[in-house]
Design a protein around this motif. Structure first.
Motif, PDB file in Angstrom:
ATOM      1  N   LEU A  59       0.717  -1.163  -0.157  1.00  0.00           N
ATOM      2  CA  LEU A  59      -0.111   0.163  -0.020  1.00  0.00           C
ATOM      3  C   LEU A  59       0.981   1.156   0.102  1.00  0.00           C
ATOM      4  O   LEU A  59       1.732   1.147   0.902  1.00  0.00           O
ATOM      5  CB  LEU A  59      -1.014   0.027   1.287  1.00  0.00           C
ATOM      6  N   HIS A  60       0.547   2.290  -1.088  1.00  0.00           N
ATOM      7  CA  HIS A  60       1.314   3.290  -0.873  1.00  0.00           C
ATOM      8  C   HIS A  60       0.284   4.795  -0.889  1.00  0.00           C
ATOM      9  O   HIS A  60      -0.478   4.773  -1.734  1.00  0.00           O
ATOM     10  CB  HIS A  60       2.032   3.567  -2.302  1.00  0.00           C
ATOM     11  N   PRO A  61       0.430   5.398   0.030  1.00  0.00           N
ATOM     12  CA  PRO A  61      -0.288   6.579   0.095  1.00  0.00           C
ATOM     13  C   PRO A  61      -0.243   7.512  -1.290  1.00  0.00           C
ATOM     14  O   PRO A  61       0.967   7.718  -1.613  1.00  0.00           O
ATOM     15  CB  PRO A  61       0.051   7.550   1.598  1.00  0.00           C
ATOM     16  N   ALA A  62      -1.094   7.979  -1.783  1.00  0.00           N
ATOM     17  CA  ALA A  62      -1.002   9.235  -2.850  1.00  0.00           C
ATOM     18  C   ALA A  62      -2.097  10.227  -2.364  1.00  0.00           C
ATOM     19  O   ALA A  62      -2.788  10.394  -1.202  1.00  0.00           O
ATOM     20  CB  ALA A  62      -1.685   8.353  -3.843  1.00  0.00           C
ATOM     21  N   ALA A  63      -1.983  11.304  -3.005  1.00  0.00           N
ATOM     22  CA  ALA A  63      -2.657  12.571  -2.918  1.00  0.00           C
ATOM     23  C   ALA A  63      -4.219  12.514  -2.436  1.00  0.00           C
ATOM     24  O   ALA A  63      -4.645  12.931  -1.709  1.00  0.00           O
ATOM     25  CB  ALA A  63      -2.417  13.631  -3.930  1.00  0.00           C
ATOM     26  N   ASP A  64      -4.976  11.569  -3.285  1.00  0.00           N
ATOM     27  CA  ASP A  64      -6.059  11.334  -3.197  1.00  0.00           C
ATOM     28  C   ASP A  64      -6.754  10.031  -2.892  1.00  0.00           C
ATOM     29  O   ASP A  64      -7.821   9.662  -3.160  1.00  0.00           O
ATOM     30  CB  ASP A  64      -6.880  11.957  -4.462  1.00  0.00           C
ATOM     31  N   SER A  65      -5.916   9.005  -2.803  1.00  0.00           N
ATOM     32  CA  SER A  65      -6.307   7.490  -2.580  1.00  0.00           C
ATOM     33  C   SER A  65      -5.089   6.796  -2.108  1.00  0.00           C
ATOM     34  O   SER A  65      -3.864   7.080  -2.020  1.00  0.00           O
ATOM     35  CB  SER A  65      -6.653   6.905  -3.757  1.00  0.00           C
ATOM     36  N   ILE A  66      -5.241   5.636  -1.695  1.00  0.00           N
ATOM     37  CA  ILE A  66      -4.030   4.776  -1.463  1.00  0.00           C
ATOM     38  C   ILE A  66      -3.939   3.793  -2.705  1.00  0.00           C
ATOM     39  O   ILE A  66      -4.813   3.453  -3.237  1.00  0.00           O
ATOM     40  CB  ILE A  66      -4.602   3.576  -0.284  1.00  0.00           C
ATOM     41  N   GLN A  67      -2.582   3.734  -3.082  1.00  0.00           N
ATOM     42  CA  GLN A  67      -2.308   2.959  -4.350  1.00  0.00           C
ATOM     43  C   GLN A  67      -1.710   1.679  -3.855  1.00  0.00           C
ATOM     44  O   GLN A  67      -1.124   1.402  -2.743  1.00  0.00           O
ATOM     45  CB  GLN A  67      -1.226   3.703  -4.894  1.00  0.00           C
ATOM     46  N   VAL A  68      -2.243   0.762  -4.668  1.00  0.00           N
ATOM     47  CA  VAL A  68      -1.772  -0.723  -4.325  1.00  0.00           C
ATOM     48  C   VAL A  68      -0.954  -1.331  -5.380  1.00  0.00           C
ATOM     49  O   VAL A  68      -1.267  -1.205  -6.691  1.00  0.00           O
ATOM     50  CB  VAL A  68      -3.377  -1.388  -4.285  1.00  0.00           C
ATOM     51  N   MET A  69      -0.073  -2.029  -5.111  1.00  0.00           N
ATOM     52  CA  MET A  69       0.827  -2.860  -6.228  1.00  0.00           C
ATOM     53  C   MET A  69       0.989  -4.279  -5.526  1.00  0.00           C
ATOM     54  O   MET A  69       0.833  -4.531  -4.314  1.00  0.00           O
ATOM     55  CB  MET A  69       1.945  -1.989  -6.475  1.00  0.00           C
ATOM     56  N   ALA A  70       1.515  -5.093  -6.320  1.00  0.00           N
ATOM     57  CA  ALA A  70       1.899  -6.527  -5.992  1.00  0.00           C
ATOM     58  C   ALA A  70       2.801  -6.488  -4.870  1.00  0.00           C
ATOM     59  O   ALA A  70       3.839  -5.505  -5.066  1.00  0.00           O
ATOM     60  CB  ALA A  70       2.088  -7.181  -7.176  1.00  0.00           C
ATOM     61  N   GLY A  71       2.837  -7.391  -3.912  1.00  0.00           N
ATOM     62  CA  GLY A  71       3.955  -7.607  -2.997  1.00  0.00           C
ATOM     63  C   GLY A  71       4.945  -8.323  -3.495  1.00  0.00           C
ATOM     64  O   GLY A  71       4.954  -8.931  -4.554  1.00  0.00           O
ATOM     65  N   LEU A  72       6.043  -8.637  -2.992  1.00  0.00           N
ATOM     66  CA  LEU A  72       7.270  -9.263  -3.243  1.00  0.00           C
ATOM     67  C   LEU A  72       7.116 -10.800  -3.658  1.00  0.00           C
ATOM     68  O   LEU A  72       7.603 -11.109  -4.701  1.00  0.00           O
ATOM     69  CB  LEU A  72       8.540  -9.042  -2.381  1.00  0.00           C
ATOM     70  N   ASN A  73       6.422 -11.486  -3.028  1.00  0.00           N
ATOM     71  CA  ASN A  73       6.064 -12.874  -3.266  1.00  0.00           C
ATOM     72  C   ASN A  73       4.569 -13.122  -4.068  1.00  0.00           C
ATOM     73  O   ASN A  73       4.230 -14.174  -4.327  1.00  0.00           O
ATOM     74  CB  ASN A  73       5.764 -13.342  -2.009  1.00  0.00           C
ATOM     75  N   THR A  74       4.069 -11.911  -4.789  1.00  0.00           N
ATOM     76  CA  THR A  74       2.755 -12.178  -5.333  1.00  0.00           C
ATOM     77  C   THR A  74       2.900 -13.302  -6.648  1.00  0.00           C
ATOM     78  O   THR A  74       2.039 -13.960  -6.595  1.00  0.00           O
ATOM     79  CB  THR A  74       2.165 -10.918  -5.634  1.00  0.00           C
ATOM     80  N   ARG A  75       3.831 -12.788  -7.285  1.00  0.00           N
ATOM     81  CA  ARG A  75       4.225 -13.723  -8.487  1.00  0.00           C
ATOM     82  C   ARG A  75       4.174 -15.174  -8.238  1.00  0.00           C
ATOM     83  O   ARG A  75       3.773 -16.141  -8.816  1.00  0.00           O
ATOM     84  CB  ARG A  75       5.242 -13.066  -9.354  1.00  0.00           C
ATOM     85  N   SER A  76       5.133 -15.492  -7.224  1.00  0.00           N
ATOM     86  CA  SER A  76       5.354 -16.790  -7.077  1.00  0.00           C
ATOM     87  C   SER A  76       3.909 -17.449  -6.379  1.00  0.00           C
ATOM     88  O   SER A  76       3.931 -18.761  -6.685  1.00  0.00           O
ATOM     89  CB  SER A  76       6.612 -16.990  -6.050  1.00  0.00           C
ATOM     90  N   VAL A  77       3.213 -16.846  -5.694  1.00  0.00           N
ATOM     91  CA  VAL A  77       2.113 -17.413  -4.964  1.00  0.00           C
ATOM     92  C   VAL A  77       1.051 -17.451  -6.276  1.00  0.00           C
ATOM     93  O   VAL A  77       0.561 -18.507  -6.478  1.00  0.00           O
ATOM     94  CB  VAL A  77       1.396 -16.556  -3.961  1.00  0.00           C
ATOM     95  N   VAL A  78       0.841 -16.713  -7.357  1.00  0.00           N
ATOM     96  CA  VAL A  78       0.054 -16.787  -8.343  1.00  0.00           C
ATOM     97  C   VAL A  78       0.359 -17.905  -9.225  1.00  0.00           C
ATOM     98  O   VAL A  78      -0.345 -18.724  -9.749  1.00  0.00           O
ATOM     99  CB  VAL A  78      -0.372 -15.491  -9.079  1.00  0.00           C
TER     100      VAL A  78
END
Length: 154
Positions: free
Chosen positions: A83-102
């Motif tokens: 999770l990354h705070p942005a000016a008007d929302s929280i931005q979401v991106m994959a975590g470090l292990n997301t690709r291997s779990v998927v």
């Protein structure tokens, strides 16, 4: 065990979406629109939809947004989303292990979801906040057209 329609199902879909969208960051609204398009892709000239073409399918956007938000929270808690705070929302991106779990997931439903997720990504439906808003308007417009056709059949 029932999986469809649960928070676990939503979390798995969001995790696949984040994997497809790597390394980009997206808002909860982006992910909600992304998930809706994956589930109802045929409505937008994409692959066959994963969910049936029920007349009021766009009406589930509010519930879908809540499911996506809960899924993001669960995934972030497990390190599978960042999770990354942005000016008007929280931005979401994959975590470090997301690709291997998927990559370890074998369910045909998730493989089918991945095909649609690739299609949504390539269609740039959520490439900018303005594009996400336009896509959301298209979803609602499609719903009102369908709703109108239901009313016309009386």
């Amino acid at each position: 065990m029932r999986l469809l329609g649960t928070g676990l199902e939503a979390s798995l879909r969001v995790m696949v979406a984040l994997d497809v969208l790597q390394p980009e960051r997206h808002s909860i609204d982006d992910l909600m629109v992304f998930d809706h398009l994956c589930m109802h892709s045929a409505d937008f000239d994409g692959p066959e939809s994963l969910h049936p073409a029920l007349p009021l399918r766009a009406a589930d956007l509010g519930a879908r947004r809540a499911q996506v938000r809960t899924a993001v929270e669960l995934l972030a808690h497990r390190g599978l989303a960042q999770l990354h705070p942005a000016a008007d929302s929280i931005q979401v991106m994959a975590g470090l292990n997301t690709r291997s779990v998927v990559a370890s997931l074998r369910a045909s439903y998730l493989r089918d979801y991945r095909v649609r997720a690739d299609w949504v990504r390539d269609g740039e439906f959520i490439s900018t906040p303005e594009r996400t808003s336009a896509t959301l308007r298209d979803i609602v417009s499609t719903w009102s057209t369908i709703e109108g056709s239901i009313d016309d059949s009386d």
